[in-house]
Structure formats: C-alpha cells, structure tokens
Motif scaffolding. Structure first.
Motif, PDB file in Angstrom:
ATOM      1  N   THR A   1      -3.832   3.519   5.711  1.00 40.64           N
ATOM      2  CA  THR A   1      -2.729   4.359   5.243  1.00 40.64           C
ATOM      3  C   THR A   1      -2.680   5.642   6.072  1.00 40.64           C
ATOM      4  OG1 THR A   1      -4.048   5.632   3.651  1.00 40.64           O
ATOM      5  CG2 THR A   1      -3.098   3.534   2.877  1.00 40.64           C
TER       6      THR A   1
ATOM      7  N   THR B   1      -6.476  -2.713   7.150  1.00 43.65           N
ATOM      8  CA  THR B   1      -5.337  -1.885   6.746  1.00 43.65           C
ATOM      9  C   THR B   1      -5.646  -0.417   7.070  1.00 43.65           C
ATOM     10  OG1 THR B   1      -6.140  -1.312   4.529  1.00 43.65           O
ATOM     11  CG2 THR B   1      -5.024  -3.442   4.791  1.00 43.65           C
TER      12      THR B   1
ATOM     13  N   THR C   1       1.696   3.290   5.471  1.00 46.13           N
ATOM     14  CA  THR C   1       1.094   2.483   6.536  1.00 46.13           C
ATOM     15  C   THR C   1       1.034   3.287   7.826  1.00 46.13           C
ATOM     16  OG1 THR C   1       1.894   0.406   5.588  1.00 46.13           O
ATOM     17  CG2 THR C   1       1.297   0.369   7.919  1.00 46.13           C
TER      18      THR C   1
ATOM     19  N   TRP D   1      -3.991   0.680  -2.410  1.00 42.04           N
ATOM     20  CA  TRP D   1      -3.642  -0.654  -1.900  1.00 42.04           C
ATOM     21  C   TRP D   1      -3.645  -1.603  -3.086  1.00 42.04           C
ATOM     22  CZ3 TRP D   1      -5.968  -5.354  -2.351  1.00 42.04           C
ATOM     23  CH2 TRP D   1      -5.556  -6.376  -1.480  1.00 42.04           C
TER      24      TRP D   1
ATOM     25  N   ALA E   1      -0.594  -3.606   4.838  1.00 41.66           N
ATOM     26  CA  ALA E   1      -1.391  -3.989   3.669  1.00 41.66           C
ATOM     27  C   ALA E   1      -1.876  -5.436   3.743  1.00 41.66           C
ATOM     28  CB  ALA E   1      -0.567  -3.774   2.401  1.00 41.66           C
TER      29      ALA E   1
ATOM     30  N   GLN F   1       0.841  -1.192   0.000  1.00 39.54           N
ATOM     31  CA  GLN F   1       0.000   0.000   0.000  1.00 39.54           C
ATOM     32  C   GLN F   1       0.873   1.236   0.000  1.00 39.54           C
ATOM     33  OE1 GLN F   1      -2.543  -0.575   3.409  1.00 39.54           O
ATOM     34  NE2 GLN F   1      -0.967  -0.079   4.904  1.00 39.54           N
TER      35      GLN F   1
END
Length: 312
Positions: free
Chosen positions: A210, A208, A184, A218, A190, A181
């Motif tokens: 971000t 997940t 994070t 992703w 991811a 992705q």
C-alpha cells in the motif's frame, strides 16, 4: 521458566487439521481465591459451558475485591495444552487487563512449578480472548490478576488440547477469493497476496504494497461463508518486516465499520524477524479475512492463506 512469546495466537473450539480440539476444562472442578457471594462457591460457573456475558444470568463468577485474586481449574489429568479461550463479563471490560494465565502440575507453588503462557492485553471492549502456544503439559490452569483492589470475573474459561500443527489438509481457499486493499503502490496490487507464491522479495513481484497511510488494510472475499480453521500470513523477507508489527487478522461476514467489527483471530505483536505467522481461528465463521495495521505505515503482504471447512 516463563514461556511467553511475542506473538499472540488465537483460537476457539472446532475441528482443525482433522482433529477435534477438545475443551478439557468443561464441567471440571474449579476454585477461586474468594467469592462475591460469600455463601457459595461460584467458580464452577466459568466451566459450565455457558458463555453468556451478563453476570445476572448466573453463568459468570466473580471474586471479591482483593489483592491478587485468582481462579483455578483442575483438569484431573495431565494434558498437553495448546490453547485457551477466556470470555469475560460485559460490564467489566477493564478488569482482566494484565491477568496472567499459568499452567502447572501442582497447586503447591504457582510460580516455581508452572509456566506463564499468556498475559491478557489491554484491548478495550473485547469480551473474548484467545491464546494458543506450543504445547505445555499441565493439570492445573490458573488465572491470576496481580495488583491490589482487583476483582476477577470470568464467564467462561476453555482449555484446549489437540493438533496445533501448521499443515492443513483443506485447500487454501484464498486462491479462489477476491482481494482488495486500502491503496496500491506501483504494481503491487492486492491480488498478489493470493497468487499462490510465498516469495517474500518485493522486487520479484509476488507481494502487495500500500501507500504510507493511517490504518492500511488488505482483505480477501472468500465469496461465501466458511468455518475458518487457520490463516497463514507471509511477511516480506527482503526488508521492512517490522512494519507488520501490530497487524490484526479479523474474520467475519460483515463489512460494517470496514470489517473492523469482525472477530479478531490474531495479532502480530512483534514480527521478531519471523517470515510467516499461522493463526489458529478454528470455529470462527466468516466470508472476509482482513489484515490491518492500526497505525500510520505501509502494509505489504507476500501471501495470505486461508484454511477452512464449509460452513453448515
């Protein structure tokens, strides 16, 4: 009544859930409001099975420039229609914007006996649009382009019937994939979108996340190319689900332009409080499945499942 959903689902021909999605428009009788070649009716070119997007190659049809041009195919039988694919001409990528697709049982009155199943979005450069929806019964499918001074051009128009269910006999290929992705946040890596858990509460550790950024994405690498039947996305259920509004699912085998050149299988126009979204992309081939949101936001996914059959 008009049947318009806030979720755009997309599909092309192919096998899905063990049944063939059959294009019932192929070689059927088509008519249109006028012909760019006044001497001949070219409406049938849109159901000739040829998807060449160059008008000069002779497999596309255009009306004259007029008010509210339309094109219609007669399927000759009543079908439960679950999906439609439109391929438009390469030089007129703005001409179908706002076009409406209607399904009905009669040609007598478009608006009182028909369901509007889709409106063509303003997506620059896209030559193919896929729509799928809950089954609508009909014999006649009409494309209408509202407004004055418009020209309706179609290169191919496909109407699919078949299983539009949500369960797939194939295994979830994403479980064996490799996920990445754009960034994070904390521990929400991811791989948590392919951990086999649809638990949608971020605090439980199965989703997940971000950082807040422009165009977060992703992606899962399936490690080889497959013919993709469907992609199922599970959103967060604890809060913030609307962050996924506008998310695009792209399928393909290229990482050029970070995979954004790959075919769009679906767009989540509005999450509307729904937890999961299943996109039928039968017939699309790819190694990479990408989810990205073309705006400044966070991207959080609780599970992405990919159902397919092996390419070739």
């Amino acid at each position: 009544s008009n049947h318009l959903t806030g979720i755009s689902l997309m599909l092309t021909s192919g096998a899905l859930a063990g049944t063939l999605l059959q294009n019932v428009a192929l070689k059927q009788q088509a008519v249109q409001s006028s012909n760019i070649l006044a001497t001949s009716n070219t409406a049938g070119r849109a159901v000739d099975g040829l998807k060449d997007v160059r008008y000069e190659k002779g497999s596309c049809t255009c009306t004259q420039e007029e008010s509210d041009p339309w094109w219609r195919v007669d399927l000759r039988n009543l079908y439960n229609i679950t999906a439609i694919t439109i391929t438009q001409e390469d030089t007129k990528d703005s001409y179908l914007i706002g076009g409406e697709i209607w399904i009905g049982n009669s040609t007598a009155s478009l608006f009182f006996s028909a369901h509007r199943c889709a409106v063509i979005p303003d997506v620059p450069g896209d030559l193919t649009f896929h729509f799928s929806f809950r089954a609508i019964e009909g014999r006649y499918v009409t494309v209408r382009l509202p407004g004055s001074g418009r020209t309706l051009c179609l290169c191919e128009f496909e109407v699919f019937i078949g299983d539009n269910g949500k369960e797939y006999p194939q295994p979830n290929l994403a479980l064996k994939g490799d996920a990445t992705q754009s960034s994070t946040s904390s521990i929400f890596v991811a791989a948590k979108a392919i951990d086999g858990s649809r638990n949608s509460y971020l605090s439980k550790g199965f989703c997940t996340h971000t950082e807040s950024e422009t165009d977060p994405w992703w992606r899962v690498d399936l490690r080889q190319e497959y013919v993709i039947a469907a992609v199922k996305v599970t959103n967060r259920g604890d809060c913030c689900g609307e962050r996924l509004d506008g998310a695009e699912i792209r399928v393909g085998s290229s990482l050029e332009n970070n995979g954004n050149n790959n075919t769009r299988c679906g767009t989540i126009l509005s999450t509307q409080g729904l937890l999961s979204f299943t996109f039928n992309c039968a017939g699309m081939t790819g190694r990479y499945i990408k989810v990205y949101i073309p705006k400044y936001t966070y991207l959080s996914l609780c599970e992405v499942e990919v159902f397919a059959s092996l390419a070739g």
